[in-house]
Scaffold this motif. Structure first.
Motif, PDB file in Angstrom:
ATOM      1  N   ARG A 127      -9.172  -5.741 -12.656  1.00  0.00           N
ATOM      2  CA  ARG A 127     -10.358  -4.948 -12.922  1.00  0.00           C
ATOM      3  C   ARG A 127     -11.579  -5.815 -12.839  1.00  0.00           C
ATOM      4  NH1 ARG A 127      -9.500  -2.601 -18.463  1.00  0.00           N
ATOM      5  NH2 ARG A 127      -7.426  -2.475 -17.535  1.00  0.00           N
ATOM      6  N   PRO A 128     -12.746  -5.408 -12.350  1.00  0.00           N
ATOM      7  CA  PRO A 128     -12.941  -4.186 -11.573  1.00  0.00           C
ATOM      8  C   PRO A 128     -12.632  -4.417 -10.094  1.00  0.00           C
ATOM      9  CG  PRO A 128     -15.029  -5.296 -11.862  1.00  0.00           C
ATOM     10  CD  PRO A 128     -13.995  -6.168 -12.503  1.00  0.00           C
ATOM     11  N   VAL A 129     -12.173  -3.377  -9.473  1.00  0.00           N
ATOM     12  CA  VAL A 129     -11.845  -3.522  -8.060  1.00  0.00           C
ATOM     13  C   VAL A 129     -12.128  -2.193  -7.365  1.00  0.00           C
ATOM     14  CG1 VAL A 129      -9.445  -2.759  -8.224  1.00  0.00           C
ATOM     15  CG2 VAL A 129     -10.058  -4.498  -6.576  1.00  0.00           C
ATOM     16  N   SER A 130     -12.522  -2.278  -6.116  1.00  0.00           N
ATOM     17  CA  SER A 130     -12.844  -1.043  -5.411  1.00  0.00           C
ATOM     18  C   SER A 130     -11.896  -0.894  -4.238  1.00  0.00           C
ATOM     19  CB  SER A 130     -14.299  -1.124  -4.933  1.00  0.00           C
ATOM     20  OG  SER A 130     -14.533  -0.176  -3.934  1.00  0.00           O
ATOM     21  N   VAL A 131     -11.109   0.150  -4.253  1.00  0.00           N
ATOM     22  CA  VAL A 131     -10.049   0.302  -3.250  1.00  0.00           C
ATOM     23  C   VAL A 131     -10.292   1.532  -2.400  1.00  0.00           C
ATOM     24  CG1 VAL A 131      -7.584   0.619  -2.915  1.00  0.00           C
ATOM     25  CG2 VAL A 131      -8.393  -0.734  -4.824  1.00  0.00           C
ATOM     26  N   LYS A 132     -10.080   1.395  -1.120  1.00  0.00           N
ATOM     27  CA  LYS A 132     -10.219   2.531  -0.218  1.00  0.00           C
ATOM     28  C   LYS A 132      -8.990   2.553   0.671  1.00  0.00           C
ATOM     29  CE  LYS A 132     -14.263   4.380   2.058  1.00  0.00           C
ATOM     30  NZ  LYS A 132     -14.604   5.136   0.855  1.00  0.00           N
ATOM     31  N   ILE A 133      -8.316   3.671   0.738  1.00  0.00           N
ATOM     32  CA  ILE A 133      -7.095   3.737   1.541  1.00  0.00           C
ATOM     33  C   ILE A 133      -7.255   4.797   2.610  1.00  0.00           C
ATOM     34  CG2 ILE A 133      -4.602   4.081   1.506  1.00  0.00           C
ATOM     35  CD1 ILE A 133      -4.526   3.180  -1.295  1.00  0.00           C
ATOM     36  N   LYS A 134      -6.817   4.464   3.817  1.00  0.00           N
ATOM     37  CA  LYS A 134      -6.959   5.422   4.900  1.00  0.00           C
ATOM     38  C   LYS A 134      -5.722   5.367   5.774  1.00  0.00           C
ATOM     39  CE  LYS A 134     -10.035   6.524   8.571  1.00  0.00           C
ATOM     40  NZ  LYS A 134     -11.121   6.627   9.286  1.00  0.00           N
ATOM     41  N   LYS A 135      -5.258   6.513   6.177  1.00  0.00           N
ATOM     42  CA  LYS A 135      -4.102   6.515   7.065  1.00  0.00           C
ATOM     43  C   LYS A 135      -4.577   6.659   8.498  1.00  0.00           C
ATOM     44  CE  LYS A 135       0.256   8.883   7.963  1.00  0.00           C
ATOM     45  NZ  LYS A 135      -0.140   9.482   9.249  1.00  0.00           N
ATOM     46  N   HIS A 136      -4.088   5.783   9.333  1.00  0.00           N
ATOM     47  CA  HIS A 136      -4.486   5.784  10.734  1.00  0.00           C
ATOM     48  C   HIS A 136      -3.497   6.611  11.532  1.00  0.00           C
ATOM     49  CE1 HIS A 136      -6.829   4.348  14.004  1.00  0.00           C
ATOM     50  NE2 HIS A 136      -5.857   3.685  14.574  1.00  0.00           N
ATOM     51  N   ALA A 137      -3.885   6.950  12.754  1.00  0.00           N
ATOM     52  CA  ALA A 137      -3.059   7.842  13.558  1.00  0.00           C
ATOM     53  C   ALA A 137      -1.637   7.332  13.764  1.00  0.00           C
ATOM     54  CB  ALA A 137      -3.726   8.060  14.907  1.00  0.00           C
ATOM     55  N   ASP A 138      -1.489   6.024  13.954  1.00  0.00           N
ATOM     56  CA  ASP A 138      -0.147   5.533  14.274  1.00  0.00           C
ATOM     57  C   ASP A 138       0.665   5.218  13.029  1.00  0.00           C
ATOM     58  OD1 ASP A 138      -1.031   2.051  15.021  1.00  0.00           O
ATOM     59  OD2 ASP A 138      -1.491   3.387  13.354  1.00  0.00           O
ATOM     60  N   ASP A 139       0.471   5.975  11.963  1.00  0.00           N
ATOM     61  CA  ASP A 139       1.250   5.810  10.736  1.00  0.00           C
ATOM     62  C   ASP A 139       0.954   4.534   9.984  1.00  0.00           C
ATOM     63  OD1 ASP A 139       4.267   7.431  11.889  1.00  0.00           O
ATOM     64  OD2 ASP A 139       2.535   8.150  10.744  1.00  0.00           O
ATOM     65  N   VAL A 165      -2.794  -3.935   5.945  1.00  0.00           N
ATOM     66  CA  VAL A 165      -2.199  -2.892   6.787  1.00  0.00           C
ATOM     67  C   VAL A 165      -0.704  -2.827   6.483  1.00  0.00           C
ATOM     68  CG1 VAL A 165      -1.749  -2.149   9.145  1.00  0.00           C
ATOM     69  CG2 VAL A 165      -3.847  -3.351   8.618  1.00  0.00           C
ATOM     70  N   HIS A 166      -0.223  -1.616   6.242  1.00  0.00           N
ATOM     71  CA  HIS A 166       1.202  -1.478   5.929  1.00  0.00           C
ATOM     72  C   HIS A 166       1.736  -0.232   6.608  1.00  0.00           C
ATOM     73  CE1 HIS A 166       4.960  -1.413   3.864  1.00  0.00           C
ATOM     74  NE2 HIS A 166       4.677  -0.399   3.098  1.00  0.00           N
ATOM     75  N   HIS A 167       2.912  -0.348   7.190  1.00  0.00           N
ATOM     76  CA  HIS A 167       3.578   0.848   7.702  1.00  0.00           C
ATOM     77  C   HIS A 167       4.644   1.224   6.686  1.00  0.00           C
ATOM     78  CE1 HIS A 167       2.078   0.683  11.960  1.00  0.00           C
ATOM     79  NE2 HIS A 167       1.737  -0.507  11.526  1.00  0.00           N
ATOM     80  N   LEU A 168       4.520   2.405   6.121  1.00  0.00           N
ATOM     81  CA  LEU A 168       5.532   2.850   5.157  1.00  0.00           C
ATOM     82  C   LEU A 168       6.876   2.886   5.848  1.00  0.00           C
ATOM     83  CD1 LEU A 168       3.948   5.786   3.167  1.00  0.00           C
ATOM     84  CD2 LEU A 168       4.617   3.569   2.321  1.00  0.00           C
ATOM     85  N   GLN A 169       7.917   2.709   5.104  1.00  0.00           N
ATOM     86  CA  GLN A 169       9.278   2.664   5.649  1.00  0.00           C
ATOM     87  C   GLN A 169       9.566   1.353   6.379  1.00  0.00           C
ATOM     88  OE1 GLN A 169      10.563   5.125   4.328  1.00  0.00           O
ATOM     89  NE2 GLN A 169       8.726   6.350   4.127  1.00  0.00           N
ATOM     90  N   THR A 170       8.603   0.474   6.557  1.00  0.00           N
ATOM     91  CA  THR A 170       8.929  -0.864   7.063  1.00  0.00           C
ATOM     92  C   THR A 170       8.617  -1.850   5.948  1.00  0.00           C
ATOM     93  OG1 THR A 170       6.731  -1.466   7.867  1.00  0.00           O
ATOM     94  CG2 THR A 170       8.135  -0.196   9.356  1.00  0.00           C
ATOM     95  N   PRO A 171       9.254  -2.999   5.962  1.00  0.00           N
ATOM     96  CA  PRO A 171       8.961  -3.955   4.888  1.00  0.00           C
ATOM     97  C   PRO A 171       7.775  -4.882   5.191  1.00  0.00           C
ATOM     98  CG  PRO A 171      10.815  -4.719   6.181  1.00  0.00           C
ATOM     99  CD  PRO A 171      10.406  -3.410   6.776  1.00  0.00           C
ATOM    100  N   TYR A 172       6.999  -4.575   6.238  1.00  0.00           N
ATOM    101  CA  TYR A 172       5.983  -5.553   6.652  1.00  0.00           C
ATOM    102  C   TYR A 172       4.597  -5.169   6.171  1.00  0.00           C
ATOM    103  CZ  TYR A 172       9.823  -6.800   9.661  1.00  0.00           C
ATOM    104  OH  TYR A 172      11.053  -7.148  10.130  1.00  0.00           O
ATOM    105  N   VAL A 173       3.873  -6.204   5.747  1.00  0.00           N
ATOM    106  CA  VAL A 173       2.485  -6.000   5.315  1.00  0.00           C
ATOM    107  C   VAL A 173       1.645  -7.071   6.006  1.00  0.00           C
ATOM    108  CG1 VAL A 173       0.934  -5.945   3.354  1.00  0.00           C
ATOM    109  CG2 VAL A 173       3.293  -5.210   3.070  1.00  0.00           C
ATOM    110  N   PHE A 174       0.483  -6.675   6.506  1.00  0.00           N
ATOM    111  CA  PHE A 174      -0.396  -7.635   7.185  1.00  0.00           C
ATOM    112  C   PHE A 174      -1.699  -7.711   6.424  1.00  0.00           C
ATOM    113  CE2 PHE A 174       2.459  -7.811  10.664  1.00  0.00           C
ATOM    114  CZ  PHE A 174       2.983  -6.547  10.785  1.00  0.00           C
ATOM    115  N   VAL A 175      -2.157  -8.934   6.165  1.00  0.00           N
ATOM    116  CA  VAL A 175      -3.331  -9.101   5.306  1.00  0.00           C
ATOM    117  C   VAL A 175      -4.323 -10.057   5.957  1.00  0.00           C
ATOM    118  CG1 VAL A 175      -4.087  -9.801   3.019  1.00  0.00           C
ATOM    119  CG2 VAL A 175      -1.824  -8.843   3.310  1.00  0.00           C
ATOM    120  N   THR A 176      -5.614  -9.766   5.768  1.00  0.00           N
ATOM    121  CA  THR A 176      -6.624 -10.718   6.216  1.00  0.00           C
ATOM    122  C   THR A 176      -7.661 -10.906   5.112  1.00  0.00           C
ATOM    123  OG1 THR A 176      -8.221 -11.235   7.939  1.00  0.00           O
ATOM    124  CG2 THR A 176      -8.024  -8.948   7.332  1.00  0.00           C
TER     125      THR A 176
END
Lengths: 345, 367
Positions: free
Chosen positions: A116-128, A152-163
């Motif tokens: 806290r405090p943190v500002s989060v925005k989540i958006k789903k892109h076309a390619d899941d 960036v994360h694809h649900l159902q996969t175990p991979y997460v990409f961070v920058t």
């Protein structure tokens, strides 16, 4: 619009190259047709920014809308800065059934509790792909929107990409991800690169792979260079074999664009001509870095042209096989064979 | 400006071939013939003529800071220099440096009026050139003293009281040049074969053309050859016993599409131990009757060292570095690039590095 939102917009417009401004604003979709008409995309950026600020005031927009614009731009142009891959481990039983709204709620609530405090925005892109933008704050200041982290994360996969993640922020993000995706741990996948698409394709094997067959058929040579036909005939078989093995190791056609690969070697020096060094107990420490505009293509060419002996050594073929580009190589423990080496984290 | 264009001043073109056909005494020995001095008598094979030294004195730490002005030394280290070779200078006098300073700045101003883009201000261009001697760098009696040239000028939009900044610097030097060659030069020729420059390319060209016009010399680019880079790997690693090199970094390029760059960084202690293990046993050398007063390094040891590094690499990656080319070497003592760029980071061992580079320059000269 307060000062920080104003500054954010100025920074953002400066960052977006002039030719992308129009398309980015279109994609954002918040300007009315009349406002779009009134914008002059040929004027200098500072004038353009002023005009855009006026429109924002007119519409009563806030920082929230500006961050939305930034996210639109970054999603379309992710190849800036370094991306690091992480892998979620040990899924719980219900990990597979995590769906989008559930994930969003969980992630936001966990992260807000932890950092806290943190500002989060989540958006789903076309390619899941789920894109998450995080602006971090601390007990003394509001979230800093000028240095956001993108995930960036694809649900159902175990991979997460961070920058753009600092080491202080890492534990909070890891914990929030683990909890909201119903896994038990997350680890560093030892893969990094400038192009998000490339490291994603590499990990998820979305490039043309070649598998060994019982009846090897020659892969069509891409560039037929005319040379002495007798040399060609003599060398044809071995060239074919090399090419086949090179493609088996690295893939065929267009390969994901990795820029570099780093090996930290801590193995003993072994050379029968050099007794002193071979008898030495300590390892010979060195670091080898391979770099190229497209590393996998360069390595494939090395193998196909004979600069690298085939079959390709596991150290090099692990890059696409295991989807990583950082390795620490140590000798085996008290084992008989001196040829095999283990990769360890 | 003085111009020397009389035919006496022109350096005679004589080649080894010509010398052999005519029996007349040569006016001046070419550098190649110095090595094969016996070749005229047919004693030594001509192959020994054009080669780098196969054996070098091991680098000793020279307390150069005792002998050379610290300020001048600070100008030379920690900058990356572009190297060129220059043929001997006719009637260059170390006593005329003040005159040269004035002449060169007038020359630059004249060139400027012809359209040369130089960042200057004011009528005379506000350019100040200074020639100075770097006393104490040379040890051998035959070497000429190092000359340092600096060009100062005011930046374009400077305030009137702002001091001039150095916009270009260069130096000419000869460290441990081959004594036979130096003795064979006629009087009036000063040999300073190594030219290092740092700054805008157009100023370098102007300085070079001034030298060419006044001292009848010619300049040329000096690449640091593959062999010289390998020498630097060995010489610098050898210094680790006395002063840590912090890392041994070599950059190779492989000719594939797209080009692959391999950076091979070795831990300094491990590199030193590997180097010691390939050194020839001093006892063996005694047996062969070699003089072991001074610790000397042979080319075979250098080659073995590089080969050992390559074989360790091959053992892991099954990739032969010989297929590529060595482009850059760097340690805490300095860095050297194939394209002819050198940076000296530590003044303690710079004499050895400069000796090697002087030799390269002398070899590359056309006469």
């Amino acid at each position: 619009m307060d000062d920080s939102a104003r500054r954010l917009l100025q920074r953002l417009i400066r960052r977006i190259p002039a030719q992308m401004l129009k398309t980015t604003l279109e994609k954002w979709g918040r300007l009315t047709a009349a406002q779009k008409q009134s914008m002059d995309f040929t004027e200098p950026k500072w004038a353009f920014t002023e005009r855009l600020l006026d429109i924002c005031e007119e519409n009563g927009w806030t920082g929230k809308h500006i961050t939305e614009l930034e996210m639109t731009y970054v999603i379309d142009n992710p190849n800036q800065g370094m991306w690091y891959a992480f892998q979620l481990m040990d899924p719980e039983d219900d990990a597979r059934s995590v769906e989008l709204t559930h994930f969003k709620e969980q992630f936001k609530s966990h992260l807000s509790e932890l950092a806290r405090p943190v500002s989060v925005k989540i958006k789903k892109h076309a390619d899941d792909a789920i894109w998450i933008r995080i602006a971090w704050g601390d007990s003394f200041s509001r979230p800093n929107h000028l240095k956001p982290t993108y995930v960036v994360h694809h649900l159902q996969t175990p991979y997460v990409f961070v920058t753009s993640l600092t080491s202080k922020q890492k534990p909070f993000l890891s914990q929030a991800l683990v909890l909201s995706t119903r896994h038990q741990a997350i680890k560093d996948a030892s893969l990094s690169g400038r192009k998000l698409g490339a490291i994603r394709d590499l990990l998820m094997r979305q490039y043309q792979q070649v598998f060994p067959t019982s009846y090897p058929s020659p892969l069509a040579e891409r560039n037929e260079t005319v040379s002495n036909p007798q040399i060609e005939k003599e060398q044809a078989k071995s060239a074919e074999n090399r090419l086949q093995m090179a493609c088996e190791a690295f893939g065929d056609g267009m390969l994901p664009q990795l820029q570099s690969s780093v090996y930290k070697l801590e193995t003993k020096f072994k050379d029968h001509t050099n007794k002193t060094m071979t008898e030495r107990e300590e390892p010979f420490r060195c670091v080898v870095k391979f770099a190229s505009t497209n590393l996998l293509e360069s390595l494939r060419h090395c193998a196909a042209s004979g600069i690298a002996s085939t079959p390709v050594t596991p150290l090099l073929s692990s890059i696409p096989l295991k989807g990583r580009n950082y390795f620490v190589i140590k000798d085996n423990g008290p084992g008989p064979s001196s040829q095999t080496r283990q990769t360890q984290n | 400006m003085e111009r020397h264009y009389s035919s006496i001043a022109r350096t005679p073109t004589n080649s080894l071939v010509v010398k052999r056909r005519t029996k007349s005494k040569s006016y001046r020995l070419s550098y190649q013939s110095c090595f094969g001095a016996g070749s005229r008598l047919g004693l030594t094979p001509a192959l020994t003529a054009r080669r780098l030294n196969t054996s070098r004195r091991a680098p000793k730490s020279h307390n150069i800071t005792d002998k050379v002005n610290a300020e001048q030394l600070a100008l030379l280290v920690k900058t990356e220099w572009q190297l060129s070779y220059v043929t001997p200078l006719y009637q260059f006098r170390h006593t005329q440096l003040k005159n040269y300073s004035r002449q060169l700045s007038a020359f630059i101003a004249a060139e400027k009026q012809q359209g040369l883009a130089v960042e200057v201000e004011g009528p005379q261009g506000g350019i100040r050139v200074s020639f100075s001697v770097v006393q104490g760098m040379v040890e051998a009696a035959d070497d000429a003293e190092t000359v340092l040239i600096q060009i100062h000028s005011k930046p374009l939009f400077a305030r009137p009281d702002e001091p001039q900044k150095s916009v270009w610097s260069g130096w000419l030097t000869c460290i441990n040049g081959n004594p036979d060659y130096l003795h064979s030069l006629p009087e009036d020729f000063v040999c300073l074969p190594l030219f290092c420059s740092s700054g805008p390319e157009n100023l370098t060209t102007v300085v070079k053309s001034w030298f060419q016009q006044n001292f009848d010399c010619c300049f040329g680019p000096l690449d640091i050859s593959h062999t010289s880079l390998q020498w630097l790997v060995a010489l610098w690693t050898n210094c680790h016993a006395e002063s840590s090199i912090q890392h041994l970094k070599m950059i190779w390029t492989l000719p594939v599409a797209p080009p692959l760059q391999i950076t091979y960084t070795v831990n300094p202690q491990d590199a030193w131990e590997l180097w010691s293990s390939v050194r020839k046993d001093p006892q063996e050398e005694n047996k062969a009757g070699k003089d072991v007063e001074e610790d000397s390094i042979d080319i075979e040891e250098v080659i073995s060292f590089i080969q050992a590094l390559k074989s360790h690499f091959y053992r892991h990656f099954r990739l032969d570095l010989s297929a590529g080319s060595l482009n850059q070497v760097s340690t805490a003592l300095g860095s050297a690039k194939y394209s002819g760029r050198i940076k000296i980071s530590n003044s303690k061992y710079m004499i050895t590095t400069l000796t090697l580079l002087t030799e390269c320059a002398l070899l590359k000269m056309p006469i």
